[in-house]
Write an enzyme that holds these catalytic residues in place. Structure first.
Site, short mmCIF file in Angstrom:
data_model
loop_
_atom_site.label_atom_id
_atom_site.label_comp_id
_atom_site.label_asym_id
_atom_site.label_seq_id
_atom_site.Cartn_x
_atom_site.Cartn_y
_atom_site.Cartn_z
CG ASP A 272 56.04 -28.31 29.28
OD1 ASP A 272 55.63 -28.61 28.15
OD2 ASP A 272 56.44 -29.15 30.10
CB SER A 273 52.32 -27.07 25.40
OG SER A 273 52.13 -28.43 25.78
N GLY B 211 50.28 -29.58 27.95
CA GLY B 211 49.77 -30.88 27.54
C GLY B 211 50.04 -31.95 28.60
CD GLN C 168 54.66 -37.20 23.95
OE1 GLN C 168 55.13 -38.23 24.46
NE2 GLN C 168 54.53 -36.08 24.65
N GLY D 17 57.47 -37.34 26.59
CA GLY D 17 56.88 -38.62 26.93
C GLY D 17 57.66 -39.35 27.99
CG ASP E 33 62.29 -28.86 31.21
OD1 ASP E 33 61.57 -29.14 32.18
OD2 ASP E 33 62.06 -29.29 30.06
CB CYS F 1 80.34 -27.13 44.45
SG CYS F 1 78.94 -26.15 43.85
CB CYS G 119 77.17 -23.06 44.28
SG CYS G 119 76.88 -23.83 45.89
CB CYS H 220 79.92 -25.07 47.89
SG CYS H 220 78.80 -26.49 47.70
CG HIS I 214 75.05 -27.68 46.06
ND1 HIS I 214 76.39 -27.57 45.76
CD2 HIS I 214 74.71 -28.98 45.84
CE1 HIS I 214 76.85 -28.76 45.40
NE2 HIS I 214 75.84 -29.63 45.44
ZN LIG Z 1 77.70 -25.93 45.75
#
Ligand SMILES: [Zn+2]
Length: 424
Positions: A102-103, A105, A231, A267, A314, A352, A354, A357, A383
């Site tokens: 990210d810049s 800004g 923006q 923005g 993101d 899940c 992961c 989990c 998770h």
């Molecule tokens: Zn999980």
């Protein structure tokens, strides 16, 4: 005169494989010198070249395709020269894949000044064009040349201009970098929004010029793609103007005017109108270039983004809330530290896949959160990041299979939503 004459074979490209009719949604692949990103994709945030509490190896295992760091934070510490010497961001943090930065800004304004809360979707209390902190001390000054700001670490004074942002981001060396923009809030006046938009447009040309110069100077380095930032706050005409202007923007080299490789949609965005605002921009932006929605990551907002033409997202929310014991499930969010979990000998989310989990119970997580053990942040972050990465992967699969809206209806039928916009 050639238009958009980026060096061919520079290692960056975007291809769309599926674009269902009656929607702006698309599935595709962003190729970078450090690897591919299958889109739509959620890009976890490692602000300071680390996803807090989680190893990069683990981020890879849980399905993260790329990571996003922040130029402002890395500029202050350890400094862009260190990253350059290390061989760039990915190598520095032992991340075997593409990276974004990210810049700065947004950060020079929000962290330099403390208007972070105003950018949150639920903010209602602040109305001013003055960039001021809660204590009324001005910590960032915006002018047409750039932004002068005070470090949030040690109070030292710094200045970012479009050129400085490009120089910093080139040294950091992420595959995808963003143009320096002035990020306003929903509470700035209309007049100020217009002024900021024009400033961001002018800065866009300066970013393209500096980026082109640095790309040539550093031609031995992997190619970095530059995204322009759109923006315009909540105003339809301003958003459309920004999209039109940034899509048409070229560097000032008459022999080789380069354009942006993609676009960041930025923005303050109000949750209720997010889809509408994205449509205003994405109907104008060139379909063949990738679009990144900055700082949005709550499950319900990711759906809105995907179906309105966003390719990558993101957000720090998944990891930030994890450290406070808040976790996502198919039924919505809850807090592991709640007493109800003390004897809950079952995973956070039975559906899940992961590591957390499949190996730990809510009762154990409740215990480590109550005991303030470091492992709590690690397990909860794994998770949450997996939940969000996988959710967007599932959207992608549904787009390809042609049943996206069925998938969405099923998910939203169960999921109890809360707000969420967060950038670090
Ligand atoms: Zn999980």
């Amino acid at each position: 005169m050639r238009i958009n004459a980026l060096p061919s074979g520079n290692g960056f490209s975007f291809t769309i494989s599926h674009a269902p009719e009656k929607s702006l949604a698309r599935a595709g692949t962003i190729s970078t010198p450090h690897g591919d990103v299958a889109t739509p994709a959620f890009i976890p945030v490692g602000t300071k070249a680390t996803v807090k509490a989680v190893l990069p190896e683990t981020m890879k295992e849980l399905g993260a395709q790329a990571l996003l760091s922040n130029a402002y934070h890395l500029y202050l510490q350890p400094g862009p020269d260190v990253l350059d010497e290390a061989g760039g961001l990915a190598r520095f943090m032992n991340w075997p894949g593409p990276t974004f930065t990210d810049s700065g800004g947004f950060q020079v304004l929000s962290l330099g000044v403390g208007f972070k809360k105003v950018l949150a979707m639920d903010a209602q209390t602040f109305r001013s064009d003055e960039v001021v902190a809660g204590n009324k001390e001005r910590l960032a000054h915006v002018d047409d040349e750039g932004v002068t700001f005070k470090s949030h670490i040690d109070g030292s004074m710094h200045r970012f201009t479009p050129e400085v942002s490009m120089q910093v981001q080139h040294k950091i060396g992420a595959d995808i970098i963003f143009a320096f923009d002035e990020c306003t809030t929903l509470h700035n006046t209309r007049r100020y929004q217009e002024k900021a938009l024009e400033r961001t447009r002018a800065w866009g040309i300066r970013c393209l010029d500096e980026h082109q110069k640095l790309t040539l100077e550093r031609s031995q380095k992997p190619y970095q793609a530059l995204y322009g930032v759109i923006q315009g706050a909540q105003y339809e005409d301003l958003r459309k103007k920004a999209a039109t202007d940034m899509a048409a923007l070229r560097s000032s080299d008459p022999d080789n005017p380069i354009a942006f490789d993609g676009f960041g949609l930025g923005g303050a965005l109000d949750k209720k109108t997010l889809g509408t605002i994205l449509t205003w921009m994405n109907e104008i932006l060139p379909a063949e270039k990738p679009r990144h929605l900055l700082g949005i990551g709550a499950p319900e907002d990711l759906f809105v983004g995907v179906e309105n033409g966003i390719d990558t997202f993101d957000c720090v929310l998944a990891s930030r809330i994890a450290r406070t014991s808040a976790v996502y499930t198919m039924e919505g969010r809850f807090n592991l530290s709640n007493a109800a979990n003390r004897r809950a000998f079952e995973p956070i989310d039975a559906e899940c896949d992961c590591y957390t989990c499949t190996h730990y119970t809510k009762a154990y997580l409740h215990h480590v959160f109550r005991g303030k053990e470091i492992i709590a942040a690690t397990l909860a972050t794994i998770h949450n990041e997996r939940f969000i990465v996988r959710l967007v992967d599932q959207m992608r699969a549904a787009l390809i299979a042609g049943d996206y809206f069925d998938f969405k209806a099923e998910f939203m039928g169960r999921y109890k939503h809360l707000s969420g916009q967060a950038r670090d």
